[in-house]
Design an enzyme around this catalytic site. Structure first.
Site, mmCIF file in Angstrom:
data_model
loop_
_atom_site.group_PDB
_atom_site.id
_atom_site.type_symbol
_atom_site.label_atom_id
_atom_site.label_comp_id
_atom_site.label_asym_id
_atom_site.label_seq_id
_atom_site.Cartn_x
_atom_site.Cartn_y
_atom_site.Cartn_z
ATOM 1 N N ASN A 208 18.561 20.451 34.490
ATOM 2 C CA ASN A 208 18.248 19.250 33.707
ATOM 3 C C ASN A 208 17.285 18.358 34.482
ATOM 4 O O ASN A 208 16.866 18.699 35.589
ATOM 5 C CB ASN A 208 19.530 18.513 33.316
ATOM 6 C CG ASN A 208 20.310 18.077 34.543
ATOM 7 O OD1 ASN A 208 19.828 17.284 35.347
ATOM 8 N ND2 ASN A 208 21.508 18.620 34.721
ATOM 9 N N ASP A 277 26.715 21.586 32.094
ATOM 10 C CA ASP A 277 27.995 21.898 31.440
ATOM 11 C C ASP A 277 28.155 23.395 31.186
ATOM 12 O O ASP A 277 29.261 23.878 30.976
ATOM 13 C CB ASP A 277 28.087 21.152 30.105
ATOM 14 C CG ASP A 277 28.236 19.653 30.320
ATOM 15 O OD1 ASP A 277 28.947 19.271 31.260
ATOM 16 O OD2 ASP A 277 27.615 18.879 29.562
ATOM 17 N N LYS A 287 14.488 40.624 37.341
ATOM 18 C CA LYS A 287 13.839 39.746 36.367
ATOM 19 C C LYS A 287 13.926 40.357 34.968
ATOM 20 O O LYS A 287 13.630 41.549 34.789
ATOM 21 C CB LYS A 287 12.364 39.547 36.754
ATOM 22 C CG LYS A 287 11.664 38.556 35.861
ATOM 23 C CD LYS A 287 10.204 38.390 36.209
ATOM 24 C CE LYS A 287 9.533 37.509 35.165
ATOM 25 N NZ LYS A 287 8.082 37.594 35.222
ATOM 26 N N PHE A 322 29.516 8.711 36.052
ATOM 27 C CA PHE A 322 28.342 8.211 35.352
ATOM 28 C C PHE A 322 28.359 8.802 33.949
ATOM 29 O O PHE A 322 28.917 9.880 33.737
ATOM 30 C CB PHE A 322 27.051 8.630 36.076
ATOM 31 C CG PHE A 322 26.693 7.706 37.210
ATOM 32 C CD1 PHE A 322 27.500 7.615 38.327
ATOM 33 C CD2 PHE A 322 25.556 6.922 37.149
ATOM 34 C CE1 PHE A 322 27.193 6.760 39.377
ATOM 35 C CE2 PHE A 322 25.225 6.065 38.192
ATOM 36 C CZ PHE A 322 26.041 5.984 39.305
ATOM 37 N N LYS A 336 34.888 8.702 27.959
ATOM 38 C CA LYS A 336 34.770 9.577 29.142
ATOM 39 C C LYS A 336 35.625 9.053 30.289
ATOM 40 O O LYS A 336 36.295 9.805 30.991
ATOM 41 C CB LYS A 336 33.314 9.636 29.612
ATOM 42 C CG LYS A 336 32.577 10.848 29.112
ATOM 43 C CD LYS A 336 31.125 10.881 29.551
ATOM 44 C CE LYS A 336 30.331 11.678 28.522
ATOM 45 N NZ LYS A 336 28.899 11.632 28.703
ATOM 46 N N LYS A 340 38.617 11.379 31.630
ATOM 47 C CA LYS A 340 38.376 11.920 32.979
ATOM 48 C C LYS A 340 39.174 11.137 34.032
ATOM 49 O O LYS A 340 38.992 11.364 35.235
ATOM 50 C CB LYS A 340 36.884 11.892 33.309
ATOM 51 C CG LYS A 340 36.049 12.790 32.388
ATOM 52 C CD LYS A 340 34.654 13.050 32.918
ATOM 53 C CE LYS A 340 33.837 13.829 31.884
ATOM 54 N NZ LYS A 340 32.718 14.573 32.443
HETATM 55 N N1 CTP Z 1 30.567 15.802 35.200
HETATM 56 C C1 CTP Z 1 31.305 16.668 35.994
HETATM 57 N N2 CTP Z 1 31.345 17.994 35.696
HETATM 58 C C2 CTP Z 1 30.704 18.474 34.630
HETATM 59 C C3 CTP Z 1 29.951 17.606 33.800
HETATM 60 C C4 CTP Z 1 29.899 16.269 34.121
HETATM 61 O O1 CTP Z 1 31.902 16.209 36.968
HETATM 62 N N3 CTP Z 1 30.766 19.772 34.366
HETATM 63 C C5 CTP Z 1 30.530 14.387 35.551
HETATM 64 C C6 CTP Z 1 29.165 13.822 35.871
HETATM 65 O O2 CTP Z 1 28.912 13.917 37.261
HETATM 66 C C7 CTP Z 1 29.281 12.367 35.415
HETATM 67 C C8 CTP Z 1 30.275 12.429 34.285
HETATM 68 O O3 CTP Z 1 30.964 13.667 34.426
HETATM 69 O O4 CTP Z 1 29.815 11.540 36.417
HETATM 70 C C9 CTP Z 1 29.687 12.368 32.918
HETATM 71 O O5 CTP Z 1 28.637 13.295 32.788
HETATM 72 P P1 CTP Z 1 27.873 13.448 31.405
HETATM 73 O O6 CTP Z 1 26.853 14.528 31.537
HETATM 74 O O7 CTP Z 1 27.448 12.103 30.908
HETATM 75 O O8 CTP Z 1 29.027 13.873 30.418
HETATM 76 P P2 CTP Z 1 29.748 15.201 30.081
HETATM 77 O O9 CTP Z 1 31.129 15.125 30.580
HETATM 78 O O10 CTP Z 1 28.947 16.389 30.487
HETATM 79 O O11 CTP Z 1 29.825 15.070 28.489
HETATM 80 P P3 CTP Z 1 28.700 15.288 27.365
HETATM 81 O O12 CTP Z 1 27.672 16.225 27.965
HETATM 82 O O13 CTP Z 1 29.450 15.850 26.262
HETATM 83 O O14 CTP Z 1 28.138 13.910 27.079
#
Ligand code: CTP
Length: 403
Positions: A208, A277, A287, A322, A336, A340
């Site tokens: 990302n 995710d 490859k 975050f 969240k 969490k």
């Molecule tokens: N985070 C994590 N592990 C993951 C995904 C996210 O620990 N696999 C943590 C990130 O470091 C951040 C928080 O969760 O502190 C929120 O991340 P974000 O990308 O906003 O949310 P997601 O939980 O991935 O939810 P969504 O993508 O559905 O918005």
């Protein structure tokens, strides 16, 4: 500010006279005030004025080494608990931003590790000039604090933004900066930063846009406030910050291992990383060659690192996540934080200008489990980091007050 050493740099602008009032105010708090005048400043106000107010020698010429037991600019740089430049001209801001050291003040500024506060004063167009604004942004990103000039009639005849802030306001900022100094001593912070990178084959990855700037800013700010910091960083261009242990990881699974291994030894976890995710279900060892038709790649879910942390965390730890959102920011962020099991969440509308990935600035609101919401104006990531750490210090029972 009793018993603190404050170095005040005065540069050549008509507002130089106001810094005499600032020094007088700082002296009244019990601080030792050491003044450095540039040659231009000495045309506006004499060293004798400052010597009389501070009862300390005043430095102007870098080659005036009247005390043979010390090298004066290094001595002052080391002595400073905080460094204030008021008024700060466009010239000294440019020199500090680019590391130029050609006189007593610029050389001492380069040699100090103390926090630096700039109070700019100049013509309205000079202040608005992109060169000045870029230099200010550069210094802010590095942790310097700015006391914005006020608006009003200027000595040059214009009316606008450029008047030196009042001595009261500058003294207040100096006090706040001193309060932050070493207020995290003894605290152990674990910070994650940047994107993760999930391999598909030896050439391609799923990742990302995160650059890690926010997490790095938190790690650096905590280090500067005396915390012991470990940074778990995804791949990226940012150089490793000095004085911080850096653990490099590539994938979400590696980040999970690094976080869980170090979780028991931290007091505070700041999870600024943008974790992928999903990861490709199959990682090809060769490859993958293109074909004519469309390609379907299967992804599997990565573990949510914060959910794993939630299962293992101690009640005395402060856990901060975050939330990068584009819609329904507050609701999504609070949800969240709830599921969490976080103490705070820093919500970030990544669709706003000046916020989110790759920028030096951010626009965030810090939501607390206790129902608090602290909306911050647009500011550098380093300033966001310090505001977040103020919240951490308070949560850990420190004395800081939210403003
Ligand atoms: N985070 C994590 N592990 C993951 C995904 C996210 O620990 N696999 C943590 C990130 O470091 C951040 C928080 O969760 O502190 C929120 O991340 P974000 O990308 O906003 O949310 P997601 O939980 O991935 O939810 P969504 O993508 O559905 O918005």
């Amino acid at each position: 500010m009793k018993d603190c050493d404050i170095v005040v740099g005065v540069t050549g602008g008509i507002a130089a006279y106001k810094s005499a009032a600032l020094c007088s105010q700082l002296v009244k708090t019990g601080a030792r005030v050491h003044v450095i005048l540039t040659r231009a400043a000495a045309k506006f106000i004499t060293p004798l004025t400052f010597q009389s107010i501070t009862k300390q020698p005043v430095a102007v010429d870098i080659f005036d080494e009247s005390d043979p037991s010390v090298i004066r600019h290094i001595h002052l740089a080391d002595l400073a608990d905080v460094f204030v430049v008021a008024p700060a001209t466009a010239d000294i801001i440019a020199k500090a931003a680019w590391g130029l050291a050609d006189d007593m003040l610029s050389t001492t500024l380069l040699a100090t590790t103390a926090p630096v506060v700039f109070a700019p004063a100049m013509n309205v167009h000079m202040f608005a000039h992109p060169a000045v604004q870029e230099n200010i942004a550069r210094l802010r990103a590095r942790g310097c604090v700015f006391v914005d000039p006020g608006e009003g009639p200027l000595a040059c005849g214009y009316t606008g933004k450029g008047r030196l802030a009042e001595p009261d306001e500058i003294a207040g900022v100096v006090e706040a900066v001193l309060g932050r100094r070493r207020d995290m001593a003894g605290m152990r912070l674990l910070v994650t930063a940047g994107a993760t990178r999930e391999p598909f084959d030896p050439v391609r990855v799923l990742s990302n846009r995160s650059t890690g700037k926010m997490g790095y800013a938190v790690a650096e700010a905590a280090r500067d406030r005396g915390a012991e910091v470990m940074l778990v960083a995804g791949p990226g261009e940012l150089p490793p910050p000095g004085g911080i242990r850096v653990l490099r990881v590539e994938t979400a699974l590696e980040m999970l291992d690094a976080v869980l291994e170090n979780l028991p030894d931290c007091d505070v976890l700041v999870k600024a990383a943008a974790v992928s995710d999903y990861r490709p279900a199959t990682v090809h060892t060769s490859k993958v060659k293109k074909t004519d038709g469309p390609v379907v790649v299967e992804f599997v879910r990565n573990p949510d690192i914060l959910m794993e942390v939630a299962r293992r965390r101690r009640a005395d730890q402060v856990i901060i996540g975050f939330a990068a959102e584009t819609d329904d920011v507050e609701k999504n962020a609070r949800d969240k934080m709830e599921y969490k099991n976080l103490d705070y969440i820093v919500a970030n509308d990544v669709s706003m200008p000046g916020a989110g990935f790759g920028t030096d600035t951010n626009v965030v609101t810090i939501y607390g489990r206790d129902g608090t919401a602290r909306a911050l104006p647009p500011m550098s990531k380093r300033e966001v980091a310090d505001c977040l750490l103020d919240v951490v210090v308070r949560a850990r029972g420190g004395v800081k007050q939210e403003s």
